[in-house]
Structures are given as structure tokens and as C-alpha cells.
Design an enzyme around this catalytic site. Structure first.
Site, PDB file in Angstrom:
ATOM      1  N   SER A   1      -0.498  10.482 -17.436  1.00 37.27           N
ATOM      2  CA  SER A   1      -1.778  10.639 -18.115  1.00 37.27           C
ATOM      3  C   SER A   1      -1.807  11.913 -18.930  1.00 37.27           C
ATOM      4  CB  SER A   1      -2.894  10.683 -17.063  1.00 37.27           C
ATOM      5  OG  SER A   1      -4.095  11.159 -17.586  1.00 37.27           O
TER       6      SER A   1
ATOM      7  N   LYS B   1      -1.984  14.853 -10.744  1.00 34.19           N
ATOM      8  CA  LYS B   1      -1.092  14.396 -11.801  1.00 34.19           C
ATOM      9  C   LYS B   1      -0.140  15.504 -12.249  1.00 34.19           C
ATOM     10  CE  LYS B   1      -2.166  10.071 -12.399  1.00 34.19           C
ATOM     11  NZ  LYS B   1      -1.161   8.998 -12.198  1.00 34.19           N
TER      12      LYS B   1
ATOM     13  N   TYR C   1      -8.131  15.348  -9.810  1.00 30.75           N
ATOM     14  CA  TYR C   1      -7.270  14.327 -10.414  1.00 30.75           C
ATOM     15  C   TYR C   1      -6.140  14.976 -11.201  1.00 30.75           C
ATOM     16  CZ  TYR C   1      -5.745  10.679 -13.631  1.00 30.75           C
ATOM     17  OH  TYR C   1      -4.989   9.813 -14.370  1.00 30.75           O
TER      18      TYR C   1
ATOM     19  N   ASP D   1       0.876  -1.170   0.000  1.00 31.45           N
ATOM     20  CA  ASP D   1       0.000   0.000   0.000  1.00 31.45           C
ATOM     21  C   ASP D   1       0.913   1.219   0.000  1.00 31.45           C
ATOM     22  OD1 ASP D   1      -1.652   2.146   0.550  1.00 31.45           O
ATOM     23  OD2 ASP D   1      -2.780   1.134   2.123  1.00 31.45           O
TER      24      ASP D   1
END
Length: 353
Positions: free
Chosen positions: A141, A158, A154, A64
Site C-alpha cells: 500500500s 505495513k 495500519y 486463516d
């Protein structure tokens, strides 16, 4: 020949699972893969995919990335006491109007995507520096390079990882190390059973102003058509990861698709941001998009090489091979956000690796 030791986070599904399978199944047995995942209860799919694989090429570990003790334990379980290639793939997505995103959900995004990535790199960086060798590969991304509507948190996470890696790259060249961001767009996966659709009438969305609710509904339609028309096969994306892993000097950024390059370039050619905002708004919310028109129009800036979709007057249209038949359902990622999501308690999708 000594194997290249590769540790990959987020291997329970998607790109992480696919990459672990590809490397562990390498015919020449060049790699020793440590495939890690937060929940070992999800390891069965990975085991099924590598059935018959030589036992010396794969180990599955619990990891994790938000838990320092879990990270420390994973480091100790690497038998070779070194990692040659670290692939930071674990991530979580959050999509929806900003007003509906709770503090805890936003914190979770940064805990996993930003601090989890930092902590993972910190755990293995000293050993790589001592050996003056190593590669760090980041699953990034399109949403790390350009702001995407209804993905604000998000994208913020990123964007932070991009800054982290760009800063590190300047220093790591002194240690014969390389860090590479793999910039992914929409990716097909086979996890259809997990695909759910956002409830645009959810309780949190009910409190929004009507215009934002309408825009969000339009965005979800845009995601579906975008995913249908331009999503890449996982194997195509994995090839970019493999090239970065095997290249002597991989670049800072590698793109799995050229589809979104016009928008990315627009941020450089029009630094004040106004042209980008107009182009993105048209791309997502134009009436043509709702009709399935995949035309992406931006000011002239040169044709990107290697685009399979074909460029004409700087308008991008998908090649016939990208078209999907009616009624075909897909799992995967939409602009970097995994598309097999479940609804959070407030009505927006939230996704783990």
C-alpha cells in the site's frame, strides 16, 4: 505444459478475488490457483465469478493466516506439493484517531498484517528454497511507504512488512527467488453493499479533544474526495500483479499508480522529514481539499513517467477520465485501507479482507 501453481490469501473479495478469477480463467490454462479465505461461507461470490471455468484451474481452501493449524492444513492440501507463486493478500485495516484504538484492535492489525504475512511466508519458503525457484507477491500500500493521518497503526503494520520483504529480498536472490511488493493506492471495487460511513459522533470520538475530532472529520471528507477522483479500477491494479507473476525477474516494488509518487520521493529528497510532513498536511487538510481541489504540490523533484493525470509545474491534477459523476457511490480502498468497512465497537472503522 506444467501449470504454475499460485496460492492467494484473502480471496473473499477485492483484489484477491479478482486475481484468482483472472488466473483461473486464463485462456491458456497456465495456472493452477488455490484461492484461500478465512471464512468459506464467503466463497459463493468467487464461485459465481468463475462459473464455467475449467475445474482443473481452481480450488478454494480455508486459510486463516493467524492460525498455525490452518496454515499447516492448507500446505498439505496443495496437491502438487509445491507453490510457485505465493500471493500474500489477506489484510485488515484500522482507521481513526489513535486514542480511540483499543489494544485488542491494534494487536489484531499486527496479528493479521505482520505476523500473518510472516507465518504464511514461513509455511511455503522452505519448499521454494529447496527448488531454488519461486515468487512471493505482497499486496502492499501507499500506506506502507508514507505515514497517513489517522492510519497510524495500519501504516505501522505495513511499514513492518516493507522492512520484512526488503530484508528477505537480499537473501532470496541466492535461491533464484523474487519477492515483490505491489504498492496500491485507492482501488474501486464492486462491494457497494458493504459501504458504511464513520460516525464522527460515536462514543469513543466524543471523548476526544475538539480539534482532533475536527481534523478527523476533515480527513474522512478527504478520503471520500480522493477516492472519487483518483481511485483505480480493479482490472488496472490486477495487471500490475499479473506482470509481477509472469516476469522472469520482477522488481522489489511495483506501483499501481504514480499519483502519490511526489510524496514518496519527498521522503528521500528531504530526509529530515519536515517537507514531507508539511506537504502531507496540506494535501489532506488544506481548505482547497475540502472544496474538491485535487492539487498536490511538492517541491520540484522531476516528473514521474507514465502518469495519466498530467503534470504541470509539479502540481498533479486528475485527468477527465478519473472524474466521477455526482452521487456515484464506490466501494474499494482508500490509500490502502479498504473502504467497505464496518464500525468497530468504539466508533472507528475496522476491516477484514
Amino acid at each position: 505444459m506444467e501449470k504454475t501453481v499460485v496460492l492467494i490469501t484473502g480471496c473473499s473479495s477485492g483484489i484477491g478475488l479478482g486475481l484468482a478469477v483472472r488466473l483461473a480463467s486464463d485462456a491458456s490454462r497456465r495456472f493452477k490457483v488455490y484461492a484461500t479465505m478465512r471464512n468459506l461461507a464467503k466463497k459463493e461470490r468467487l464461485l459465481e465469478c468463475v462459473r464455467g471455468c475449467h475445474a482443473s484451474t481452481l480450488e478454494i481452501l480455508q486459510l486463516d493466516v493467524t492460525d498455525p493449524l490452518s496454515l499447516a492444513a492448507a500446505v498439505q492440501q496443495v496437491q502438487e506439493q509445491r507453490v510457485d507463486v505465493l500471493v500474500c493478500n489477506a489484510g485488515v485495516g484500522l482507521m481513526g484517531p489513535l486514542e480511540t484504538c483499543s489494544y485488542q484492535a491494534m494487536k489484531n492489525i499486527f496479528d493479521v498484517n505482520v505476523f500473518g504475512t510472516i507465518s504464511t511466508i514461513q509455511a511455503f519458503l522452505p519448499g521454494m528454497k529447496r527448488r531454488k525457484a519461486g515468487k512471493i507477491i505482497i499486496s502492499s500500500s501507499v500506506g506502507a511507504l508514507q505515514g497517513i493521518p489517522f492510519n497510524a497503526v495500519y501504516c505501522a503494520s505495513k511499514f513492518a512488512v516493507e522492512g520484512l520483504c526488503e530484508s528477505l529480498a537480499v537473501i532470496l536472490q541466492q535461491f533464484n527467488m523474487h519477492i515483490t511488493l505491489i504498492e496500491c493506492g485507492p482501488v474501486n471495487t464492486s462491494f457497494l453493499a458493504n459501504l458504511q460511513h464513520s460516525d464522527t459522533e460515536g462514543s469513543a470520538l466524543q471523548g476526544l479533544d475538539p480539534q482532533t475530532r475536527t481534523l478527523y472529520s476533515q480527513y474522512l471528507q478527504h478520503c471520500q474526495s480522493l477516492f472519487r477522483d483518483v481511485a483505480q479500477d480493479t482490472e488496472e491494479v490486477l495487471q500490475v500483479f499479473l506482470e509481477a507473476i509472469c516476469a522472469p525477474c520482477p522488481p522489489l516494488r511495483s506501483f499501481t499508480t504514480q499519483v502519490f509518487m511526489p510524496l514518496t520521493r519527498l521522503k528521500l529528497t528531504s530526509p529530515d522529514g519536515s517537507e514531507y510532513i508539511r506537504a502531507m498536511h496540506k494535501f489532506v487538510f488544506s481548505a482547497g481539499e475540502a472544496q474538491g481541489d485535487r492539487t498536490l504540490s511538492v517541491p520540484p523533484m522531476g516528473d514521474p513517467p507514465g502518469c495519466s493525470g498530467g503534470w504541470c509545474n509539479r502540481h498533479w491534477t486528475p485527468s477527465p477520465s478519473m472524474a466521477q459523476g455526482p452521487g456515484v457511490e464506490r466501494g474499494g480502498e482508500v490509500q490502502g485501507v479498504v473502504f467497505h468497512f464496518s464500525l468497530g465497537p468504539e466508533g472507528w472503522p475496522q476491516v477484514w479482507d
